[in-house]
Design a protein around this motif. Structure first.
Motif, PDB file in Angstrom:
ATOM      1  N   ARG A 173       0.821  -1.208   0.000  1.00  0.00           N
ATOM      2  CA  ARG A 173       0.000   0.000   0.000  1.00  0.00           C
ATOM      3  C   ARG A 173       0.860   1.266   0.000  1.00  0.00           C
ATOM      4  N   LEU A 174       0.296   2.305  -0.553  1.00  0.00           N
ATOM      5  CA  LEU A 174       0.969   3.603  -0.580  1.00  0.00           C
ATOM      6  C   LEU A 174       0.994   4.178   0.831  1.00  0.00           C
ATOM      7  N   PRO A 175       2.174   4.499   1.374  1.00  0.00           N
ATOM      8  CA  PRO A 175       2.236   5.052   2.740  1.00  0.00           C
ATOM      9  C   PRO A 175       1.474   6.363   2.848  1.00  0.00           C
ATOM     10  N   GLU A 176       0.888   6.586   4.004  1.00  0.00           N
ATOM     11  CA  GLU A 176       0.127   7.809   4.218  1.00  0.00           C
ATOM     12  C   GLU A 176       0.999   9.042   4.039  1.00  0.00           C
ATOM     13  N   SER A 177       2.290   8.920   4.372  1.00  0.00           N
ATOM     14  CA  SER A 177       3.201  10.062   4.271  1.00  0.00           C
ATOM     15  C   SER A 177       3.433  10.500   2.823  1.00  0.00           C
ATOM     16  N   LEU A 178       3.112   9.633   1.866  1.00  0.00           N
ATOM     17  CA  LEU A 178       3.317   9.975   0.457  1.00  0.00           C
ATOM     18  C   LEU A 178       2.028  10.381  -0.252  1.00  0.00           C
ATOM     19  N   LEU A 179       0.927  10.389   0.477  1.00  0.00           N
ATOM     20  CA  LEU A 179      -0.360  10.667  -0.156  1.00  0.00           C
ATOM     21  C   LEU A 179      -0.393  12.027  -0.841  1.00  0.00           C
ATOM     22  N   ASP A 180      -0.017  13.062  -0.094  1.00  0.00           N
ATOM     23  CA  ASP A 180      -0.169  14.422  -0.617  1.00  0.00           C
ATOM     24  C   ASP A 180       0.711  14.698  -1.823  1.00  0.00           C
ATOM     25  N   GLN A 181       1.819  13.974  -1.942  1.00  0.00           N
ATOM     26  CA  GLN A 181       2.698  14.217  -3.082  1.00  0.00           C
ATOM     27  C   GLN A 181       2.469  13.233  -4.225  1.00  0.00           C
ATOM     28  N   THR A 182       1.560  12.294  -4.011  1.00  0.00           N
ATOM     29  CA  THR A 182       1.262  11.311  -5.053  1.00  0.00           C
ATOM     30  C   THR A 182      -0.155  11.474  -5.600  1.00  0.00           C
ATOM     31  N   ILE A 183      -1.110  11.713  -4.709  1.00  0.00           N
ATOM     32  CA  ILE A 183      -2.504  11.902  -5.120  1.00  0.00           C
ATOM     33  C   ILE A 183      -2.870  13.352  -4.827  1.00  0.00           C
ATOM     34  N   LEU A 184      -2.869  14.168  -5.848  1.00  0.00           N
ATOM     35  CA  LEU A 184      -3.095  15.598  -5.684  1.00  0.00           C
ATOM     36  C   LEU A 184      -4.594  15.884  -5.699  1.00  0.00           C
ATOM     37  N   LYS A 185      -5.050  16.624  -4.701  1.00  0.00           N
ATOM     38  CA  LYS A 185      -6.478  16.912  -4.555  1.00  0.00           C
ATOM     39  C   LYS A 185      -6.890  18.094  -5.440  1.00  0.00           C
ATOM     40  N   GLY A 186      -8.031  17.922  -6.094  1.00  0.00           N
ATOM     41  CA  GLY A 186      -8.620  18.987  -6.902  1.00  0.00           C
ATOM     42  C   GLY A 186      -9.969  19.391  -6.334  1.00  0.00           C
TER      43      GLY A 186
END
Length: 324
Positions: A173-186
């Motif tokens: 799974r994608l670590p939570e620490s990488l969420l903001d730089q991997t899945i960008l919110k629109g």
């Protein structure tokens, strides 16, 4: 009676009267002009500030999309995958989509499902309560470089890496620490309209997309039972059917907040995320709002249900057999 003092920004009207008695008429009028002007200015300031909106302007409803251009559609991304294999994405590719899953009720767990106009895909994420930042309808952009494609019994997924050896390999799974730089919110609050299908129309292109079925019901053996096993917290596969007896699995986690609720006994519509597990096609609802079955059930034998008056009319017309 005690007189009350009236003061506005330091101006004392009664002190002004005392000054009138103690000074000449000329001095009084000079004082009145100065203090009266101050008094008027004070009232004007109070009136102005009371009308000013002290709140800062809020950003437009729905937020903003980042200035990013997708390089792949989800269908194109999934076409890069070979079942039971793993592929690392080594180039700067980007997909976009709208969130259609919702883990608030617990039927989705540590996963995000998004779809664009071509298809949908599941992203494995090592975080919970994703609905707070990624509610249904949130527009997202996924930076794919260094992520991996894999599948779980035919369900194509995105993950952070491949762990294990041989037959024990799996997509991490994608670590939570990488969420903001991997899945960008629109933007958020976008309406994702489910595709309306019949049970016999489903195919693998619909996997990981939001779908809706009308005129279906839980099969008799599964009507009026709990969605899942709450005692042992086990997931259950129930079945819905249409009036032609075509069936589809509805899978519910034993950890879902509605696991102990009873399935409806009527007929109606159901919405959910379409999935696959091996050779089984299945539907996963997000919460009970996805189920609306309050109509009368299909009649035994399927087909069109005739009204009594229609049967009487047929008899009176001398037809010896019932219409198809």
């Amino acid at each position: 009676m005690t007189s009350q003092r009236f003061s506005a920004e330091g101006f004392d009207f009664f002190q002004l009267l005392r000054n009138m008695r103690a000074s000449s008429r000329t001095t009084f009028w000079n004082t009145l002009k100065v203090n009266g002007f101050a008094f008027i200015l004070s009232l004007a300031f109070i009136s102005f500030t009371s009308c000013v909106d002290q709140d800062f302007d809020a950003p437009p409803a729905g937020g903003f999309d980042p200035n990013i251009t997708p390089t792949l559609t989800i269908a194109e991304l999934k076409a890069l995958h070979t079942l039971e294999e793993y592929e690392q994405i080594t180039t700067d590719e980007i997909i976009h989509g709208y969130v259609i899953s919702n883990d608030e009720a617990g039927n989705f767990f540590r996963q995000l499902v998004i779809q664009d106009e071509t298809g949908g895909i599941e992203i494995r994420i090592d975080a919970t309560d994703l609905f707070a930042e990624y509610p249904p309808g949130r527009h997202v952009y996924v930076l794919l470089k260094d992520l991996w494609l894999g599948d779980f019994n035919g369900l194509i997924q995105l993950g952070a890496a491949v762990t294990g050896q041989g037959n024990n390999r799996e997509l991490s799974r994608l670590p939570e620490s990488l969420l903001d730089q991997t899945i960008l919110k629109g933007t958020f609050g976008n309406e994702v309209v489910p595709q309306v299908l019949t049970i016999d129309e489903f195919n693998l292109s619909h996997v990981s997309t939001l779908v809706q079925l009308n005129d279906v019901q839980f099969a008799e053996i599964y009507a009026g039972v709990t969605y899942a096993d709450t005692v042992n917290q086990q997931s259950l596969n129930l079945e819905i059917e249409d009036c032609n007896k075509d069936r589809l699995i509805v899978r519910t986690s034993g950890f879902a907040t509605f696991a102990g609720s009873l399935t409806p006994e009527g007929k109606g519509s159901i919405t959910g995320v379409f999935g696959v597990f091996g050779t089984d096609l299945q539907l996963i609802i997000r919460d009970l709002d996805d189920v609306n079955m309050t109509g009368e059930r299909c009649q035994p034998g399927g087909g069109v249900t005739l009204a009594i008056q229609s049967l009487r009319d047929t008899f009176n017309e001398g037809q010896g057999i019932a219409p198809d």
